[in-house]
Design an enzyme around this catalytic site. Structure first.
Site, PDB file in Angstrom:
ATOM      1  N   CYS A 146      25.305 -10.849 -14.654  1.00  0.00           N
ATOM      2  CA  CYS A 146      25.553 -12.074 -14.109  1.00  0.00           C
ATOM      3  C   CYS A 146      26.671 -11.707 -12.865  1.00  0.00           C
ATOM      4  CB  CYS A 146      26.238 -13.085 -14.983  1.00  0.00           C
ATOM      5  SG  CYS A 146      27.509 -12.213 -15.878  1.00  0.00           S
ATOM      6  N   HIS A 226      32.906 -17.175 -15.307  1.00  0.00           N
ATOM      7  CA  HIS A 226      33.889 -16.253 -14.646  1.00  0.00           C
ATOM      8  C   HIS A 226      34.306 -16.683 -13.282  1.00  0.00           C
ATOM      9  CE1 HIS A 226      32.216 -13.427 -17.708  1.00  0.00           C
ATOM     10  NE2 HIS A 226      30.984 -13.541 -16.957  1.00  0.00           N
TER      11      HIS A 226
END
Length: 347
Positions: A146, A226
């Site tokens: 990711c 994140h």
């Protein structure tokens, strides 16, 4: 095996956080058919999959009867599933994908592994924005993680318009996935990754070796997503408007604004819910447009990464690349984007 004119027959091995999202995305593509999913579990995830009409297979032979004993309609084992598939997407926990690679090769099935595996498992690492063409017709590829996906998407956008010289980024990584936060994660502390660069920078270079990129990573006590903060040395004097225009050229970078009330990760997740995204998923890099700044040839920006969802569109594109269904990256990405609702202005 299918003919080139037929829909791509896709299997998914591993029905966890990524696997269930990939399975749904495959099922939503007009040119693909989900022939089945394989796992070893007999819990709630597999029951939901069965309700969706997905054919269920046991990843390990010795799990077949146990899964049937729990009431699942198990169609067979992994061998049976692979015989019906043209390509398999491995979404098992690392390092199982690497172990499964030789099994897929023995069955003559093209395969995709996830970013938790090493680049060497396939010899090719994939981000659709950057290197789709080099994956066309390959036996296998690895869709990078990711964070690496977000890094490559944003840096390639700047590189494409000739602005990128070198990049330095700080990653604030969520501690664990939300569904297992009761089992692990951290509380009331921050945990730095022990090496600089952190593993994401070298990983980005497996996609584009020319990237001059260094990352620092810190694990933080939250599970939403994140967040990245970047400093980019540009090739020449530029403006914030030019940098923003470069990002806008990618359908998979969504420009958001603090002055719209999108002031934090939780507000962006709420926006995804209000937009009706499955599981509140954010497939794009959500980059704060009104935070972009340029000073003396250096650009600064920040963005959000949904680690449960961002790799899904690239996985779909990787399927088309491996099977040569679309040799033009934009043709594949347009199909994927349309099916997943990517590309329109979020607000």
């Amino acid at each position: 095996m299918t003919t080139q004119s037929a829909r791509v027959r896709v299997a998914v091995n591993g029905y966890g956080v990524i696997g269930k999202r990939v399975a749904d995305a495959v099922a939503n593509q007009e040119d693909m058919e989900l022939v089945g999913i394989a796992d070893v579990d007999a819990g709630w995830r597999m029951r939901i999959a069965e309700q969706k009409g997905f054919r269920i297979f046991a990843s390990l032979d010795d799990r077949t009867e146990a899964m049937r004993d729990r009431g699942l309609q198990v169609a067979g084992n992994l061998d049976d599933l692979l015989r019906d598939a043209e390509v398999v997407v491995d979404c098992t926990p690392k390092p199982l994908g690497a172990q499964n690679a030789e099994y897929y090769r023995a069955h003559g099935v093209r395969f995709i592994v996830q970013g938790g595996e090493k680049h060497e498992v396939t010899g090719h690492s994939f981000v659709a924005d950057a290197n789709y063409a080099s994956a066309v017709g390959r036996e296998s590829t690895r869709v990078v993680s990711c964070n690496t996906t977000s890094i490559v998407r944003t840096l390639i956008a700047l590189k494409r318009v000739g602005l990128l010289k070198k990049a330095r980024g700080t990653l604030m990584r969520r501690a664990t996935d939300p569904w297992e936060s009761h089992e692990g994660g951290i509380m009331n502390t921050l945990v730095p990754e022990a090496k600089i660069p952190s593993h994401q920078a070298p990983d980005a270079q497996t996609v584009d070796a020319e990237l001059d990129v260094v990352t620092i990573a810190v694990k933080v006590p939250q599970t939403l997503a994140h967040m990245h903060s970047w400093s980019i040395q540009l090739t020449r004097n530029s403006t914030a408007e030019e940098v923003i225009d470069a990002f806008r050229q990618s359908s998979r970078i969504a420009m958001i604004r603090v002055d719209d009330g999108l002031t934090a990760l939780n507000t962006v997740k709420e926006l995804m819910a209000d937009l009706g995204r499955p599981r509140d998923d954010l497939y794009e890099v959500a980059l704060w447009e009104d935070m972009v700044a340029v000073s003396e040839g250096e650009a600064f920006y920040a963005y959000m990464v949904d680690n449960q969802a961002i790799v899904v569109p690239d996985t779909i594109d990787a399927i088309r690349a491996l099977t040569s269904r679309d040799q033009d990256p934009q043709a594949s990405m347009s199909k994927t984007d349309a099916a997943l609702g990517i590309g329109s202005k979020l607000v």
